[in-house]
Design a protein around this motif. Structure first.
Motif, PDB file in Angstrom:
ATOM      1  N   ARG A  31       0.866  -1.227  -0.028  1.00  0.00           N
ATOM      2  CA  ARG A  31       0.158   0.096   0.107  1.00  0.00           C
ATOM      3  C   ARG A  31       0.815   1.430  -0.097  1.00  0.00           C
ATOM      4  N   LYS A  79      -5.745   5.101  -0.489  1.00  0.00           N
ATOM      5  CA  LYS A  79      -5.677   5.860   1.163  1.00  0.00           C
ATOM      6  C   LYS A  79      -4.765   5.034   1.919  1.00  0.00           C
ATOM      7  N   ASP A  81      -4.316   4.626   4.808  1.00  0.00           N
ATOM      8  CA  ASP A  81      -5.046   3.684   5.880  1.00  0.00           C
ATOM      9  C   ASP A  81      -6.066   2.913   5.470  1.00  0.00           C
ATOM     10  N   GLY A  82      -6.111   2.496   4.193  1.00  0.00           N
ATOM     11  CA  GLY A  82      -7.467   1.826   3.957  1.00  0.00           C
ATOM     12  C   GLY A  82      -7.031   0.813   3.026  1.00  0.00           C
TER      13      GLY A  82
END
Length: 248
Positions: free
Chosen positions: A215, A228, A230-231
């Motif tokens: 990520r 995102k 934190d997604g």
């Protein structure tokens, strides 16, 4: 696919112990002779089916599709007779664990035991699904080599999403129905789900670290507007299993 689910439901209706049927013939010598015959004949019949499948996969004509379906229908007629003979033996009480293991694999009901008409329809639907997957196009681009090349090389998030969503809309969304009972059968474990849950807890810390690393790399590549920090990771950015290594 509907007819395949009938087989799954029939398995689900049986208890774990009842799923492995047996008969009254306790002659282990006869049982081993039966298994030897089966191993020889199944290799021969399986080869016929695989050759028919290969011919159809490499030359998708109606003639080859019908030949593939016919080959597997013949194989299933044989499998029904094998099941009938296998379940005539009292194999659960036999002394050789390898013999018991082979009979356990042969004694399970699966999609072979659908009614003849529904079984033929199952094969036709499966062949049509293969056709859809192999022949589907998005903007006149096929999966191989066009879309695969795009997933492997493009860094345009909008294009990747367009082709990812377009491909899935064209080929059809996966059914949400469970076929887990049949998929778990080859693992020969009555506690398979618990075993996997235990293994997942062992792997979970590594998976979370790997997910966070991937990520982070994608955030740097596409920006926080697309990924995102934190997604979840948008699936279309990861391409396919064959192109995942080129996604970062």
């Amino acid at each position: 696919m509907v007819f395949f689910l009938l087989a799954v439901l029939s398995l689900s209706a049986l208890g774990s112990a009842d799923r492995y049927l047996q008969g009254t013939n306790s002659n282990e010598t006869e049982a081993i002779a039966f298994l030897n015959r089966y191993n020889i004949e199944s290799r021969s019949q399986g080869r016929v089916g695989i050759l028919a499948l290969w011919k159809y996969m490499t030359n998708r004509t109606e003639t080859n599709k019908n030949a593939e379906i016919a080959a597997y229908q013949r194989f299933d007629v044989i499998q029904k007779e094998v099941w009938r003979q296998a379940t005539s033996f009292a194999w659960k009480n036999m002394t050789d664990p390898l013999v018991r293991r082979q009979f356990q694999r042969l004694a399970v009901l699966d999609d072979d035991f659908l009614p003849k008409e529904e079984h033929a329809e199952f094969f036709r639907i499966a062949a049509e699904m293969e056709d859809i997957y192999s022949q589907a196009k998005v903007d006149n681009l096929s999966l191989d080599p066009d879309l695969t090349r795009i997933f492997a090389s493009s860094r345009n998030a909008d294009d990747l999403k367009k082709y990812w969503v377009g491909w899935r809309d064209t080929t059809g969304k996966r059914s949400g129905a469970s076929t887990g009972e049949l998929w778990r059968e080859p693992y020969e474990s009555l506690t398979f789900e618990d075993d996997m849950a235990e293994q997942w807890e062992i792997l979970r810390p590594f998976y979370l670290e790997m997910h966070a690393y991937v990520r982070m790399k994608l955030v740097k590549l596409y920006g926080e507007e697309v990924v995102k920090p934190d997604g979840p990771i948008p699936a279309h950015l990861l391409g396919t299993a064959r192109t995942f290594g080129h996604s970062l």
